[in-house]
Design an enzyme around this catalytic site. Structure first.
Site, PDB file in Angstrom:
ATOM      1  N   PRO A   8      18.808 -20.440  20.996  1.00 49.60           N
ATOM      2  CA  PRO A   8      17.969 -21.531  20.484  1.00 49.60           C
ATOM      3  C   PRO A   8      18.644 -22.223  19.308  1.00 49.60           C
ATOM      4  O   PRO A   8      19.123 -21.570  18.382  1.00 49.60           O
ATOM      5  CB  PRO A   8      16.703 -20.803  20.025  1.00 49.60           C
TER       6      PRO A   8
ATOM      7  N   SER B 238      14.296 -23.957  20.862  1.00 49.34           N
ATOM      8  CA  SER B 238      13.943 -23.653  19.477  1.00 49.34           C
ATOM      9  C   SER B 238      12.627 -24.323  19.098  1.00 49.34           C
ATOM     10  O   SER B 238      12.332 -25.432  19.545  1.00 49.34           O
ATOM     11  CB  SER B 238      15.049 -24.153  18.543  1.00 49.34           C
TER      12      SER B 238
ATOM     13  N   TYR C 260       9.341 -18.752  14.904  1.00 47.33           N
ATOM     14  CA  TYR C 260       9.445 -18.086  13.616  1.00 47.33           C
ATOM     15  C   TYR C 260       8.035 -17.633  13.242  1.00 47.33           C
ATOM     16  O   TYR C 260       7.061 -18.038  13.880  1.00 47.33           O
ATOM     17  CB  TYR C 260       9.944 -19.066  12.555  1.00 47.33           C
TER      18      TYR C 260
ATOM     19  N   THR D 117      12.544 -15.026  15.827  1.00 48.30           N
ATOM     20  CA  THR D 117      13.696 -14.999  14.923  1.00 48.30           C
ATOM     21  C   THR D 117      13.253 -14.495  13.560  1.00 48.30           C
ATOM     22  O   THR D 117      12.321 -15.039  12.970  1.00 48.30           O
ATOM     23  CB  THR D 117      14.324 -16.405  14.817  1.00 48.30           C
TER      24      THR D 117
ATOM     25  N   LYS E 224      15.101 -11.416  17.183  1.00 44.48           N
ATOM     26  CA  LYS E 224      16.454 -11.955  16.996  1.00 44.48           C
ATOM     27  C   LYS E 224      16.825 -11.954  15.523  1.00 44.48           C
ATOM     28  O   LYS E 224      16.070 -12.476  14.697  1.00 44.48           O
ATOM     29  CB  LYS E 224      16.499 -13.390  17.540  1.00 44.48           C
TER      30      LYS E 224
ATOM     31  N   HIS F 292      22.670 -15.108  12.916  1.00 47.38           N
ATOM     32  CA  HIS F 292      22.364 -16.539  12.969  1.00 47.38           C
ATOM     33  C   HIS F 292      23.659 -17.362  12.938  1.00 47.38           C
ATOM     34  O   HIS F 292      23.719 -18.445  12.368  1.00 47.38           O
ATOM     35  CB  HIS F 292      21.459 -16.906  11.779  1.00 47.38           C
TER      36      HIS F 292
ATOM     37  N   GLY G 229      26.906 -14.706  18.225  1.00 41.63           N
ATOM     38  CA  GLY G 229      27.704 -14.954  17.032  1.00 41.63           C
ATOM     39  C   GLY G 229      29.191 -14.912  17.321  1.00 41.63           C
ATOM     40  O   GLY G 229      29.756 -13.847  17.562  1.00 41.63           O
TER      41      GLY G 229
ATOM     42  N   ARG H 288      26.995 -22.508  19.213  1.00 41.48           N
ATOM     43  CA  ARG H 288      27.902 -23.636  19.006  1.00 41.48           C
ATOM     44  C   ARG H 288      28.684 -24.039  20.255  1.00 41.48           C
ATOM     45  O   ARG H 288      28.901 -25.253  20.450  1.00 41.48           O
ATOM     46  CB  ARG H 288      28.843 -23.335  17.842  1.00 41.48           C
TER      47      ARG H 288
END
Ligand code: FNR
Length: 387
Positions: free
Chosen positions: A80, A109, A132, A158, A255, A279, A311, A334
């Site tokens: 997300p 997200s 969240y 998260t 997460k 993250h 990550g 990314r």
């Protein structure tokens, strides 16, 4: 097209850097403070080497697995990430469609620029919704109900944003609310005319899922991430995680877990999965690399719960290493955002295709026809081997 010249994720990163104004590129590319954890995520993969097995029939290699009870064709899923419309008008819908075509799971997200319902309507693939803990507990409940009605397969909670990370590139670039781009920032946007044209054509950027609440926000905010994090609860505890798990009742990942004891608590709270994650190095700089945290967490809960990792994954070999170390599958952030920034939905699909073909090739070179063939005997750890 330019995409034909992209042979790996780094090529897509370069294309994204060219198309996006610097402030947007840095928002994707950057991490917290000195970006040590972000680099550490990459370095940790280099510390682990693969030991291939030879003379195995690898004419058929299948990297399929399951996650959250869904069949996925690839051992990596879409992590997300917020506000995709900032990077390309294809935005979340484009990413979700590309994920669906590639046979993997998409995660939306809370901070997405497309609503829960619109994403569900535009892709038939598996989907998770990331939340969240919000200051306003009713908002959490509202999201759980919306995700349920829109038939999301899983919820991802998260837990590594009790406060906003300190992203200094964003401060420097004026990625603030309201934006403080300055003359150089405005000139830079004008110079990236392809992005600018797309941006004016696109529907206006909104935080589609939380817009109705953010309007009420009173914010002492200096960065975009600060503004957002202000909506989050800083006082969430494991009791809240348990109550969210009970309210949702379906597959749930927690997460942002890096400590084996927290992984045990996640299972006790009712999670069916944990995502070992820092993250992407955007929260606590100095935090342990995901790959370094993975073995302890697999040993603690691997037999009771799905363990995923994210990550720093930029190559299929990174995915294979994580799975050999005990992860069930990975998430990438990314890599697909570089694709989105470079060329929209087609760029995302290119990113997923690159990672998929690398994963298949590495499995074949490892003598592994299925993910189950990968275990710790396939790995050598440089610093452990030296001692
Ligand atoms: C993120 N990440 C993230 N995570 C989350 O739970 N909710 C979110 O809204 C976001 N937003 C976000 C935006 C951007 C631009 C990035 C790069 C990342 C973190 C993300 O889910 C994931 O943990 C990392 O991206 C994984 O690291 P890599 O693959 O980017 O190295």
């Amino acid at each position: 097209t330019a995409l034909d010249r992209a042979h790996n994720i780094e090529d897509l990163r370069r294309l994204a850097k060219r198309r996006l104004p610097q402030a947007m590129f840095d928002y994707i590319d950057g991490g917290a403070e000195d970006e040590g954890t972000m680099r550490g995520n990459r370095d940790a993969f280099c510390e682990v080497s693969l030991i291939p097995r030879q003379l195995v029939d690898v004419s058929k290699v299948d990297p399929k697995t399951t996650a959250f009870g869904c069949d996925i064709d690839l051992p990596f899923m879409i992590a997300p990430t917020g506000m995709s419309a900032m990077f390309h008008p294809d935005a979340e819908r484009g990413v979700a469609r590309a994920a669906g075509r590639s046979g993997t799971l998409y995660s939306l997200s809370t901070m997405g620029s497309t609503s829960i319902e619109d994403v569900a309507a535009s892709s038939s693939g598996s989907k998770a919704f990331q939340i969240y803990a919000f200051r306003d507990r009713a908002l959490t409940s509202e999201f759980i109900e919306r995700a349920r009605s829109a038939r999301y397969d899983a919820l991802i909670l998260t837990v590594d944003v009790p406060v906003a990370g300190n992203r200094e590139r964003d401060l420097r670039n004026g990625m603030t609310l309201p934006p403080a781009l300055g003359l150089m920032g405005i000139l830079d946007i004008a110079r990236h005319w392809r992005w600018s044209l797309d941006y004016v054509r696109a529907p206006r950027m909104t935080l589609a899922n939380v817009a109705h609440r953010i309007a009420e926000a009173n914010a002492d905010i200096s960065t975009l991430s600060g503004y957002i994090a202000n909506q989050f609860s800083s006082s969430m505890t494991w009791d809240d995680a348990r109550s969210i798990a009970e309210e949702w009742g379906g597959p749930l990942a927690i997460k942002g877990v890096l400590h084996p004891d927290d992984a045990r608590r996640a299972v006790d709270a009712g999670a069916s999965a944990v995502v070992v994650s820092n993250h992407g190095g955007r929260q606590l700089d100095g935090a342990i690399a995901s790959m370094d945290a993975l073995p302890g967490i697999v040993d603690a809960i691997g037999d009771r719960c799905e363990v995923f990792l994210d990550g720093g994954i930029r190559r299929g070999s990174d995915i294979v290493k994580a799975i050999a170390l005990g992860a069930k599958a990975c998430f990438v952030g990314r890599p697909y955002l570089y694709g989105l920034g470079a060329a929209g939905e087609a760029g995302v699909e290119e990113a997923l295709t690159i990672l998929a073909s690398e994963t298949r090739r590495v499995m074949a070179l490892m003598g592994a026809t299925a993910l189950g063939d990968l275990d710790r005997t396939c790995l050598s750890h440089r610093t452990l081997a030296a001692s």
